[in-house]
Design an enzyme around this catalytic site. Structure first.
Site, PDB file in Angstrom:
ATOM      1  N   ASP A 278       0.861  -1.161   0.000  1.00 46.10           N
ATOM      2  CA  ASP A 278       0.000   0.000   0.000  1.00 46.10           C
ATOM      3  C   ASP A 278       0.913   1.230   0.000  1.00 46.10           C
ATOM      4  O   ASP A 278       2.130   1.129   0.162  1.00 46.10           O
ATOM      5  CB  ASP A 278      -0.960  -0.021   1.201  1.00 46.10           C
ATOM      6  CG  ASP A 278      -2.178   0.854   0.953  1.00 46.10           C
ATOM      7  OD1 ASP A 278      -3.219   0.621   1.588  1.00 46.10           O
ATOM      8  OD2 ASP A 278      -2.100   1.766   0.086  1.00 46.10           O
TER       9      ASP A 278
HETATM   10  C1  GLC Z   1      -4.172   4.473  -0.302  1.00 47.77           C
HETATM   11  C2  GLC Z   1      -5.067   3.319   0.090  1.00 47.77           C
HETATM   12  C3  GLC Z   1      -5.173   2.267  -0.966  1.00 47.77           C
HETATM   13  C4  GLC Z   1      -5.008   2.905  -2.331  1.00 47.77           C
HETATM   14  C5  GLC Z   1      -3.571   3.400  -2.427  1.00 47.77           C
HETATM   15  C6  GLC Z   1      -3.275   4.100  -3.762  1.00 47.77           C
HETATM   16  O1  GLC Z   1      -3.507   4.969   0.826  1.00 47.77           O
HETATM   17  O2  GLC Z   1      -4.838   2.668   1.325  1.00 47.77           O
HETATM   18  O3  GLC Z   1      -6.443   1.626  -0.814  1.00 47.77           O
HETATM   19  O4  GLC Z   1      -5.277   1.975  -3.347  1.00 47.77           O
HETATM   20  O5  GLC Z   1      -3.236   4.264  -1.347  1.00 47.77           O
HETATM   21  O6  GLC Z   1      -3.997   5.287  -3.830  1.00 47.77           O
END
Ligand code: GLC
Length: 751
Positions: A278
């Site tokens: 993430d």
């Molecule tokens: C965010 C979220 C995730 C998302 C990623 C890219 O912090 O936790 O669900 O897909 O970053 O934006």
């Protein structure tokens, strides 16, 4: 042949060549060949995902040097092609980039938030929405979305419940699978397919106290019975990618959790796709207190099996030194790079890396808008109706449309809509004016937004109510009050909405409250004031026309609660598949009914709250219709089975009302006595059926050992002998159970 025509011809050829799915063996061979020609830096570059906007020189330099494997957030197709050309034509090995974006519930045509789509209990609607999202997003070059999110969410305080399919693992699994199928289609190499991403792996929804990014404590049996169940189904569905979660499970952050990412996901389940971190989650192992520095975090993540690093810069910063020092083997790096390159081949990017500009920006097709409207119609839930709905055209001439969510083009779309064009949102006000005529709709917002505490608009709202035959009060939450990092400890309607409703109620006209929100709210006081209550988890672009059709009776409600609605915020976490405890609630005495100087045990000694009582205000699976349904007694094909046996259960459902309607028949089981206490009910299947007035249909479900088993030790599951109940019911709080017994095999033989 002019340039445009030639480009179209070339694309057609590419499509023809790409549409043939490349066999895995061929992909493996090409990946091995490529890996054999890559330098260590080029390998590390493939593991690096950056957020990029525009054709920026420093980004171009990184791409040309092979230091980037994927970009997220660029959505201009011309720029996508420019950046892709740098990778394909100006880097040493010409490895294409994957362009990614959070396309969570639509790209331009916005569908209901996933929690809303869950309320439809209709996998077909979810699949259709995902297909449309993939077609729109891929038309600008996005070939990878970070969706579906299948975190089981039992706590409405958690803002990300909005992105989930709710509290049940079976409902979440079925809808998550449908979303993967919609995004990826039949051929992942097709230019209008998008790689899905099962997230957030795992246990994120168990964030303590519903506070985002918080720690989780999940016993392994609960983790496997509930939180992992949807993810396992998404592996079977072929989700091309997974994303590891921010949280720790019992002290181990997922980005460094090898048991989770390797032993369970790949070892037990056979997953062979790609794992992305993430955003910054590798680096966040430092504040977690799991990594002393980014170098250690990089080492832990590589060894845990995080293939791609989203925005921690951990791999580009430290992996070369880790390999050179021998802490990480190059073979380990190769195994991660293999997963990334395999995904790129599966997406057909080597053969067809560019956006076909002749057909780019495919947005808002009439069929897409129609699907988005149907999705809201199937998702909205009729929670209460004393007869005010549907609006009776013979009696209702003037309609007062009041409330901060009546004309909220931005907020009705909900969270995670980076590409929203709010002017395309059709609001309830607009749709009702179109349906009834502007002259018959009296609009007074009463409040400027949902958090507004200024009552200066109340007088106009009351005046509008006085002039009308019915009041439609559009309440709820702005989009920003749910989603990532947007948790609420108080689940009541924000601002002065409740006070406005009380003023409207005092006018004496029928009041319909329509709530648009990103979570289930504690709306018991308001529900008691209103004559009818409709709940619409943020519905997206076509919320207005859908609600107008439902309120007028043009369409019938068929939404059912994908979560349990609390009486009060303090009940959270609240979910239907709870344990019974040794003292289940009974003899409830509510706080205002307690005598003064009451004795210590005068209110009984069972499990309930003095102020909230017990259980949901609106239960999981609940929802009303403009017609009524009756369920016959469940009929079992057997009353006893072996632990490895199956049985069929059937039930006749009848539309006993005077108009066609759709009903969601839900199959629940209960294991009454087991070596680990089991929930009072567990959803195991469901069927959404449409019945004409007077029509009956006999539904049949099969109960298999997979429906009865539970985890006892790691991956080991058991079906234990004993008594079970089974329901086919309209929701988790109703229905007549039938009993059956799982017997020891030799007992069965003796029978
Ligand atoms: C965010 C979220 C995730 C998302 C990623 C890219 O912090 O936790 O669900 O897909 O970053 O934006």
């Amino acid at each position: 042949m002019n340039k445009r025509l030639f480009s179209a011809f070339l694309s057609a050829c590419c499509l023809a060549s790409v549409s043939a799915v490349m066999p895995d063996a061929e992909i493996d061979s090409r990946v091995s060949d490529l890996l054999g020609r890559m330098t260590l830096d080029e390998k590390i570059g493939q593991l690096n995902q950056l957020s990029g906007y525009g054709y920026a020189p420093d980004m171009v330099g990184r791409i040309r040097s092979g230091a980037v494997g994927s970009l997220l957030n660029e959505t201009d197709p011309e720029v996508v092609n420019q950046l892709q050309r740098e990778a394909v034509e100006n880097s040493r090995l010409g490895i294409p980039l994957i362009f990614a974006r959070d396309v969570i519930h639509g790209f331009k045509t916005i569908f209901p938030i996933p929690l809303g789509q869950a309320a439809s209990w209709n996998p077909d609607i979810v699949r259709e929405g995902a297909r449309i999202a993939a077609d729109e997003a891929s038309s600008v070059g996005i070939r990878w979305t970070f969706s579906p999110m299948v975190d089981i969410s039992r706590d409405a305080r958690w803002g990300r419940i909005a992105e989930s399919f709710g509290e049940d693992p079976v409902l979440s699994a079925k809808l998550g699978v449908a979303m993967v199928e919609g995004y990826q289609g039949d051929d992942l190499a097709s230019p209008n397919a998008m790689a899905a991403c099962a997230k957030h792996f795992a246990g994120y929804g168990a964030s303590e106290s519903g506070k985002d990014y918080n720690t989780t404590w999940i016993p392994e049996t609960l983790l496997r019975d509930v939180y992992l169940r949807p993810f396992k189904e998404l592996v079977k569905a072929g989700s091309a990618t997974f994303m590891c979660s921010f949280n720790d499970i019992n002290g181990v952050p997922s980005s460094g959790n090898r048991v989770l990412l390797e032993d369970i996901l790949r070892g037990e389940w056979g997953y062979d796709g790609m794992m992305v971190s993430d955003w910054g989650s590798i680096e966040q192992m430092i504040p977690h207190g799991y990594s002393a520095d980014l170098r250690q975090a990089a080492s832990q993540a590589v060894n845990a099996g995080v293939d791609m690093d989203m925005e921690s810069h951990a791999y580009t910063g430290h992996l070369r030194h880790l390999v050179e020092s021998g802490e990480v083997s190059e073979a380990r790096v190769d195994s991660l790079v293999r997963n990334v390159l395999t995904l790129k081949y599966r997406l057909g990017l080597f053969e067809n890396p560019y956006v076909d500009m002749a057909s780019s920006r495919r947005f808002y097709a009439p069929s897409s808008l129609d699907a988005a409207r149907r999705a809201v119609e199937e998702s909205a839930i009729l929670l209460k109706n004393t007869g005010t709905l549907p609006l009776n055209n013979s009696k209702v001439k003037k309609i007062a449309v009041i409330g901060p969510m009546a004309d909220a083009q931005h907020d009705q779309a909900g969270t995670w809509v980076f590409d929203l064009e709010k002017e395309r949102s059709v609001t309830p006000l607009t749709a009702l004016q179109q349906m009834y005529g502007k002259e018959n709709v009296i609009y007074a917002p009463g409040l400027e937004h949902t958090r507004d505490l200024d009552t200066k608009g109340f007088a106009n709202a009351v005046k509008a109510a006085r002039k009308a035959d019915v009041v439609l009060f559009f309440a709820g939450e702005e989009a920003v009050l749910s989603g990532e990092a947007h948790c609420r400890a108080d689940l009541s309607l924000p601002g002065a909405q409740s006070r406005l409703l009380a003023e409207l109620k005092n006018v004496g006209k029928p009041v319909v409250m329509i709530v648009q929100a990103g979570r289930q709210l504690a709306i018991m006081p308001e529900s008691e004031m209103a004559d009818a209550v409709v709940y619409c988890f943020h519905g997206g672009t076509m919320t207005g026309p859908a609600l107008a059709n439902l309120l007028s009776g043009e369409a019938n409600f068929s939404g059912r609660c994908p979560v349990s609605f609390p009486r009060m915020s303090g009940q959270e976490p609240l979910y239907y598949n709870h344990k019974n405890t040794g003292r289940p609630a009974s003899g409830i005495t509510l706080i205002n009914d307690i005598e003064t100087e009451a004795g210590q045990t005068s209110t009984g000694c069972t499990s309930y709250f003095l102020d909230a009582g017990d259980g949901a205000f609106y239960p999981f699976g609940y929802g009303l219709s403009y017609t009524t349904f009756e369920y016959g007694e469940p009929v079992l094909s057997a009353t006893s089975i072996a632990p490895d046996g199956s049985l069929k259960v059937s039930c006749t459902v009848t539309n006993t009302g005077n108009r066609e309607g759709a009903e969601v028949a839900q199959l629940y089981i209960r294991d009454h006595v087991a070596s680990l206490v089991r929930p009072v009910r567990e959803l195991r299947d469901f069927a959404k059926i449409t019945l004409k007035p007077g029509e009956s249909r006999t539904l049949e479900f099969t109960i298999t050992p997979a429906d009865l088993e539970f985890h006892v030790n790691g991956a080991q599951t058991v079906v234990e002998p004993g008594e079970f109940s089974v329901w086919i019911a309209p929701n988790a709080a109703e229905g007549t159970p039938a009993k059956f017994t799982v017997v020891k095999p030799n007992d069965l033989a003796a029978k």
